[in-house]
Each structure stands twice: as C-alpha cells, then as structure tokens.
Design a protein around this motif. Sequence first.
Motif: not given
Length: 544
Positions: A341-362
């Motif tokens: 409906x463009x307003x209410x969001x279903x967020x069934x998966x709480x695994x990161x979709x695109x994430x960070x590494x916190x690794x030096x050099x990345x």
Amino acid sequence: MSRSRLVVTLTLLACLVLSAASQAGETLYNGIVLPDLWPPRADKLTREVMPVPWLENIPKVIPIDVGRQLLVDDFLVEQTDLTRTFHQPTWHEGNPVLKPEKPWEKEGKGAFAAAFSDGVWYDPADRKFKMWYMAPYFQGTCLAVSDNGLRWQRPEFDVFAGTNRVIAVTRDSSTVWLDHFDRDPQKRFKMFTATNKGGWKLQLNASPDGIHWSEPLALSPSIGDRTTVFYNPFRKRWVYSLRIGLGGGIGRSRAYREHADAQQGLTWSDDDKVLWTCADKLDPRHPKYPDVEPQLYNLDATPYESLMIGLFAIHQGPPNSTCAKLKIQKRNELLIGFSRDGFHWDRPCRERFLGVTEKDGDWNWGNMQSAGGACLVVGDRLYFYVSGRARPEQFWDTGASMGVAFLRRDGFASLDAGASGGTLTTRPVRFGGKHLFVNVAAGGGELRAEVLDADGKVIAPFTRDACRAVKGDKTLTAVTWDGAADLSAVAGKPVRFRFHLTSASLYAFWVSPAPNGASHGYVAAGGPGFTGPTDTVGQAARKK
C-alpha cells in the motif's frame, strides 16, 4: 415483520452501509482498499513492529494484472506446505566499482566518491547506466556513466570544465529520479537535494539529460539532513521520506509526506506530515556496542513489479563522537522491507540484506547506504548499488566508494519443496491476460500447475496431469497445458492456481497478455531492453 420494525431495520442497514462507505477510500491496483483518512496518523512511534493492515484484511479476489507476483509474504498464499526462504545478494568480485580517484573527489575533509542516496539508473534514451554521486564530501554532485553497469567512466562535461561534476551545492543527502511520467522533457530528471540554506531544506532541480540542471524550482521548509524522496507509481504520488529525531530512545526515524506534484509537494505545513516508521525491537544491534538502540538512518524505496521494495538503513552505533575519537565508521546496514500500500511495511527477514565487514582494507568497512532507485533489472539479475566507507585515513566520515551486489530477479524470497514434493494454492485471483509464467529453480525437479474454480474444483483442461512439466532454472518460463492454447477460458473469472513442486523453488508467478511474458510491472531503476518504467517486452529484455 411490522411496517415500523421494517423501517427501523432498513434505516440501520442504510446507516451501516453509509458508515462503511465513509471509512473506505482509494482502491489500489491489487484490490487493497485504503481507509478514507490517508495517510494514517499516529500519535507516536514505538519499538513495536509496524502493523500491516493489508496482510490482515486481504481482498476476497486479488487482481494480478500488474507485475510479477512475488512470494515474499502470504498476501497471495491461501495454503502451502512449502518452506519460505529469504535470500541475500552476492557481492561483485570487482568491488568497488567506483572509488575516489580524481582531484575533486579528494578535496576538503577527505576522499569521497559515493552515492548518499543520489541515484543509479538505466537511461533508455541513450542506453547508458548512470550514477550520480557525492563528490567532494558535502560539496557537490558528479555523474559517472557505464555501458554495462560494472565499468564506469567520468566524462568531462561542459558544466565544470575538466570534470564530471554537474552541480555544486553544500549538501547532505540527495535523490535523483528518472521521471518517465512528466510530459515536460526539461523535467525528465529530478534532483531533490538536502542543502543548507539557513538550515537544512529540500531543493528541487530538473534536467533533460541529468547533466544540465535548472535553477532551483522549489525549496521546502526545514527538514532533517538525511531526507530522501521516491515516486510511488501505483498511486501516482511523490513520497518525501523525512528524517526526524524523536526522544524516548527512538532517535533517527521517518515522517511521511505525499503529493501528486513533485514541485508543489515541497510546500507543506506540519499538518501535511505524519509520523511514519522507525527501527523496532527486532532490528539488529552492533555486536561491539549492544547497548546502543538501533535507529532508522534512512528509508529509500522503489516500485518493483507488483509492490514497493524498501531499503532500511539501520544505524547500530556507535555515536558520531565515538567514531571521531576512534577514527572508525558508524555501522549502518541495509535491511529489506515490502509494501503493497506504499505506507505500511512488512519486514519478515531481519538478516542484513547488504552489510558491512568492519575489516581494515575493505571498501565497505562501515556506513553502508542505498542508492536512489534501489536496484536495476539486468537480464536475469537485479543489481543493487550501494556506498560503503573504508576505515578513514583522514576525517572519520569519509573514505566512501561504490559497490554492487547481485540478486536473482524476483529473488527476495522463494517457496521451496524437497524431493517429497509440496503444493502452493493461491487465494482467489482475477486477471485479464492469457499466459501463465513462473520464475522457478527446478534443476533437479519440476513444477506443474492446475487452475481451480471458486469452489476449489479443478477446471479442465487445466489439470495437473495435463500440465507440461516445467524443468530447469529459469527466471521467465511459460506454464502450458495439453488441450488448451492459453488461459482465455478463465480470464476475468475468480480462480485459484495450485502449484505442485518437487525439488524446486518458486519465486514468482504472473499472467501476461502476451506470449513473450511481459509482466507490465515496474522495473525499479530500469535496465537494458526496457523502454520505460514497466516491463512491456518480457523475454526480449533478457537477451540484451
């Protein structure tokens, strides 16, 4: 029944009908009926998960003429014994695809060549991928172009001599949108920039080519710095995703403003905005700073096929002061959400979709941000462009580059069957098309389908036995039956589909008016082969 009792009864019935009508508003393309008061208003935001009315009040018959029908929720599912699996994109091995290299990308506080939303689009006018990005840090916007979306060039434009800079303005967030619906060719591209003019305000510029931009067309009232914009074509509304800050531990969150006109929409009063959404109790926390409450740093969205895709930038800390002291990046990661409906969001998966590494050099050590337009459709894959930041050598908030990740087309979620098989029966649907298509991975198995009437009885000849088995791994393939050329016999009638799967995964189904499989759904930020905002070409786009 006496005449007086009959009159009273009819009067009560009339009142009930009028009351129901007064509470009903716009009917959407998918049969969802919005309430008369829209957008909905809330007194406050909390850490509770957002209610999703369109999953609680599902239409009795769902129209499916717009787009591929994704199986990310149970909106279309009446019964199944299949297992739903959510999927994440995979990173391009050649990342980053754009990094600070030019002198103007290294000016000021530190190196920066990355989208802070901004936009990555495919332009069918000249068949180029186009990326707008911030450079230098907080001081302007540049444009890079590509033939394939992986190798990017910086043309020298005639705007700022010897550079690919297209606009110079003190800025924070920005959104570039390719507007296929504006009849004025001079306003084909729209740029909404959070600029500091006596406080942060949203400025609108327009352009015919994404290079040469008009003088400001409008300037909003005060906003939060990380404000963004997207277009919801299902309702023909521009949506202003307004960054706000709330107390009570909520912090960064979102208010909502919508308008049919991009320029007029930048004039508003407090009554025109409503509280929208925030990070909730299910959002991830920083593993090193678990006491920091997650916050919603940004929400970008795009129309994809039959729904809206939302990229939720979840801030997990630490505070900016800690980042500056330790010379590290804050942890922002992108999670996925879906709205019908463009307003209410279903967020069934709480695994990161695109994430960070916190690794030096990345390149993506921290602070991942989405791009305006969210994703592109390139053959059988979706391309997600995002910015990430390396551990800084200079100012803590710099060191930004661009990367891309790939996801199977429609590949947000699948319904899976093992060797013993399983079924999916849809809710009653109605369509005007004639050809059933699926996106299925059945390399070692198969899919068959049958069509049921309103009473749940199989309609001949659309039976399981007459269905020709679908095998292989295909993002677009037809489902056909012996004894029937197409689905014309059941078009316009409420029917159910029942899919039978063995060792297979189903991602989407749809009914097309053409044998090429064109879905007539939205294709986000576009892609090779598409001529506009929707899929009108089907199979042909996969060959580009």
